[in-house]
Design a protein around this motif. Structure first.
Motif, PDB file in Angstrom:
ATOM      1  N   PHE A  63       0.808  -1.219   0.000  1.00 49.54           N
ATOM      2  CA  PHE A  63       0.000   0.000   0.000  1.00 49.54           C
ATOM      3  C   PHE A  63       0.846   1.276   0.000  1.00 49.54           C
ATOM      4  N   SER A  64       2.175   1.158  -0.183  1.00 51.79           N
ATOM      5  CA  SER A  64       3.027   2.343  -0.101  1.00 51.79           C
ATOM      6  C   SER A  64       2.676   3.381  -1.167  1.00 51.79           C
ATOM      7  N   SER A  65       2.168   2.964  -2.321  1.00 55.93           N
ATOM      8  CA  SER A  65       1.789   3.957  -3.337  1.00 55.93           C
ATOM      9  C   SER A  65       0.622   4.821  -2.874  1.00 55.93           C
ATOM     10  N   PHE A  66      -0.151   4.342  -1.892  1.00 56.61           N
ATOM     11  CA  PHE A  66      -1.280   5.106  -1.378  1.00 56.61           C
ATOM     12  C   PHE A  66      -0.841   6.239  -0.447  1.00 56.61           C
ATOM     13  N   GLU A  67       0.468   6.346  -0.210  1.00 57.37           N
ATOM     14  CA  GLU A  67       0.998   7.473   0.556  1.00 57.37           C
ATOM     15  C   GLU A  67       1.255   8.684  -0.337  1.00 57.37           C
ATOM     16  N   THR A  68       0.963   8.593  -1.624  1.00 56.69           N
ATOM     17  CA  THR A  68       1.204   9.691  -2.555  1.00 56.69           C
ATOM     18  C   THR A  68       0.315  10.894  -2.239  1.00 56.69           C
ATOM     19  N   VAL A  69      -0.928  10.641  -1.910  1.00 51.63           N
ATOM     20  CA  VAL A  69      -1.880  11.678  -1.504  1.00 51.63           C
ATOM     21  C   VAL A  69      -2.540  11.178  -0.223  1.00 51.63           C
ATOM     22  N   LEU A  70      -2.450  11.965   0.834  1.00 48.77           N
ATOM     23  CA  LEU A  70      -2.969  11.542   2.135  1.00 48.77           C
ATOM     24  C   LEU A  70      -3.911  12.606   2.687  1.00 48.77           C
ATOM     25  N   GLU A  71      -5.030  12.152   3.206  1.00 51.05           N
ATOM     26  CA  GLU A  71      -5.929  13.033   3.960  1.00 51.05           C
ATOM     27  C   GLU A  71      -5.792  12.703   5.439  1.00 51.05           C
ATOM     28  N   LEU A  72      -5.511  13.705   6.236  1.00 46.36           N
ATOM     29  CA  LEU A  72      -5.579  13.599   7.692  1.00 46.36           C
ATOM     30  C   LEU A  72      -6.884  14.257   8.088  1.00 46.36           C
ATOM     31  N   ARG A  73      -7.838  13.457   8.550  1.00 43.61           N
ATOM     32  CA  ARG A  73      -9.192  13.920   8.827  1.00 43.61           C
ATOM     33  C   ARG A  73      -9.428  13.882  10.340  1.00 43.61           C
ATOM     34  N   ARG A  74      -9.818  15.025  10.900  1.00 40.50           N
ATOM     35  CA  ARG A  74     -10.074  15.143  12.343  1.00 40.50           C
ATOM     36  C   ARG A  74     -11.499  15.640  12.533  1.00 40.50           C
ATOM     37  N   TYR A  75     -12.347  14.770  13.049  1.00 35.88           N
ATOM     38  CA  TYR A  75     -13.760  15.098  13.230  1.00 35.88           C
ATOM     39  C   TYR A  75     -14.036  15.431  14.691  1.00 35.88           C
ATOM     40  N   THR A  76     -14.736  16.518  14.908  1.00 39.47           N
ATOM     41  CA  THR A  76     -15.256  16.859  16.226  1.00 39.47           C
ATOM     42  C   THR A  76     -16.668  16.299  16.295  1.00 39.47           C
ATOM     43  N   LEU A  77     -16.916  15.532  17.348  1.00 40.03           N
ATOM     44  CA  LEU A  77     -18.185  14.815  17.466  1.00 40.03           C
ATOM     45  C   LEU A  77     -19.030  15.369  18.598  1.00 40.03           C
ATOM     46  N   HIS A  78     -20.313  15.091  18.530  1.00 38.77           N
ATOM     47  CA  HIS A  78     -21.194  15.419  19.648  1.00 38.77           C
ATOM     48  C   HIS A  78     -20.722  14.623  20.871  1.00 38.77           C
ATOM     49  N   ASN A 138     -23.421  11.436   9.924  1.00 42.53           N
ATOM     50  CA  ASN A 138     -23.401  12.891  10.102  1.00 42.53           C
ATOM     51  C   ASN A 138     -24.065  13.325  11.406  1.00 42.53           C
ATOM     52  N   ALA A 139     -25.002  12.549  11.914  1.00 41.41           N
ATOM     53  CA  ALA A 139     -25.667  12.890  13.173  1.00 41.41           C
ATOM     54  C   ALA A 139     -24.712  12.841  14.363  1.00 41.41           C
ATOM     55  N   THR A 140     -23.585  12.162  14.231  1.00 40.77           N
ATOM     56  CA  THR A 140     -22.613  12.089  15.327  1.00 40.77           C
ATOM     57  C   THR A 140     -21.642  13.267  15.315  1.00 40.77           C
ATOM     58  N   MET A 141     -21.602  14.026  14.220  1.00 46.49           N
ATOM     59  CA  MET A 141     -20.550  15.021  13.997  1.00 46.49           C
ATOM     60  C   MET A 141     -21.007  16.453  14.238  1.00 46.49           C
ATOM     61  N   VAL A 142     -20.124  17.207  14.873  1.00 47.59           N
ATOM     62  CA  VAL A 142     -20.268  18.658  14.980  1.00 47.59           C
ATOM     63  C   VAL A 142     -19.548  19.297  13.799  1.00 47.59           C
ATOM     64  N   ASP A 143     -18.330  18.787  13.476  1.00 42.74           N
ATOM     65  CA  ASP A 143     -17.515  19.350  12.411  1.00 42.74           C
ATOM     66  C   ASP A 143     -16.700  18.238  11.755  1.00 42.74           C
ATOM     67  N   SER A 144     -16.739  18.187  10.433  1.00 44.09           N
ATOM     68  CA  SER A 144     -15.933  17.203   9.690  1.00 44.09           C
ATOM     69  C   SER A 144     -15.025  17.894   8.675  1.00 44.09           C
ATOM     70  N   ASP A 145     -14.794  19.181   8.814  1.00 43.86           N
ATOM     71  CA  ASP A 145     -14.023  19.938   7.831  1.00 43.86           C
ATOM     72  C   ASP A 145     -12.570  20.196   8.229  1.00 43.86           C
ATOM     73  N   PRO A 197     -14.134  19.138  -4.377  1.00 41.82           N
ATOM     74  CA  PRO A 197     -14.558  20.239  -3.505  1.00 41.82           C
ATOM     75  C   PRO A 197     -15.787  19.944  -2.653  1.00 41.82           C
ATOM     76  N   GLN A 198     -16.488  18.861  -2.925  1.00 42.90           N
ATOM     77  CA  GLN A 198     -17.608  18.480  -2.060  1.00 42.90           C
ATOM     78  C   GLN A 198     -17.122  18.167  -0.639  1.00 42.90           C
ATOM     79  N   LEU A 199     -15.854  17.796  -0.504  1.00 43.35           N
ATOM     80  CA  LEU A 199     -15.231  17.581   0.809  1.00 43.35           C
ATOM     81  C   LEU A 199     -14.163  18.654   0.994  1.00 43.35           C
TER      82      LEU A 199
END
Length: 174
Positions: A3-18, A90-97, A142-144
């Motif tokens: 899976f090393s090729s999947f390190e080419t583009v990485l999203e670090l996603r931090r969600y704030t939850l209810h 989505n009902a669990t999330m305050v912020d997913s951006d 851009p939807q995300l």
């Protein structure tokens, strides 16, 4: 599979939850969202709790290219699994951006050194086994939204400094 090729583009996603809903999202995520995302061309490197923030869920999603990212995200977010479970998630999330779109400086997520403990820091760390920096290309899905207030450097290491990440049951990165 390597899976090393999947390190080419990485999203670090931090969600704030209810408050009190993190384990609910993690259960849903692990049960319904991991395999379908990987089936369309993403690789989920890690799913984490942050002990210092009980209402936060952190995850890492990688792609082999920006074009592969757009294709995988389009397939997943227009597909039947997301349509079926998005309201519940989505009902669990305050912020997913709070999302960083990154490229590798030093790859290493697929082959971390032996040991326990995983830390993420937002600076270069001499003990890091993997280092990423802000991807300069525009967000091609851009939807995300992704953050544009960088640039950022993100390091992953087996020791502090940084914020400790606690892997969930299905997290490949431990």
């Amino acid at each position: 599979m390597d899976f090393s090729s999947f390190e080419t583009v990485l999203e670090l996603r931090r969600y704030t939850l209810h408050p009190g809903r993190r384990d609910e999202l993690i259960a849903l995520f692990e049960r319904e969202f991991v395999s379908p995302q990987e089936a369309v061309g993403a690789h989920l490197f890690g799913l984490f709790r942050t002990p210092s923030s009980p209402d936060e869920f952190v995850w890492l999603r990688g792609f082999s290219s920006l074009a592969a990212r757009a294709d995988a995200l389009s397939a997943f977010y227009t597909g039947p699994v997301w349509r079926r479970f998005r309201d519940e998630a989505n009902a669990t999330m305050v912020d997913s951006d709070n999302v960083l779109l990154l490229r590798p400086v030093r790859r290493g997520l697929t082959s971390p050194p032996p040991g326990s403990g995983l830390y993420v820091s937002f600076e270069a760390s001499p003990s890091a086994f993997a280092v990423f920096e802000t991807e300069p290309a525009p967000n091609n899905f851009p939807q995300l939204p992704v953050r544009t207030d960088g640039p950022f450097t993100v390091s992953f290491s087996r020791e502090s400094p940084g914020e400790r990440l606690e892997p969930t049951a299905r997290s490949p990165l431990r």
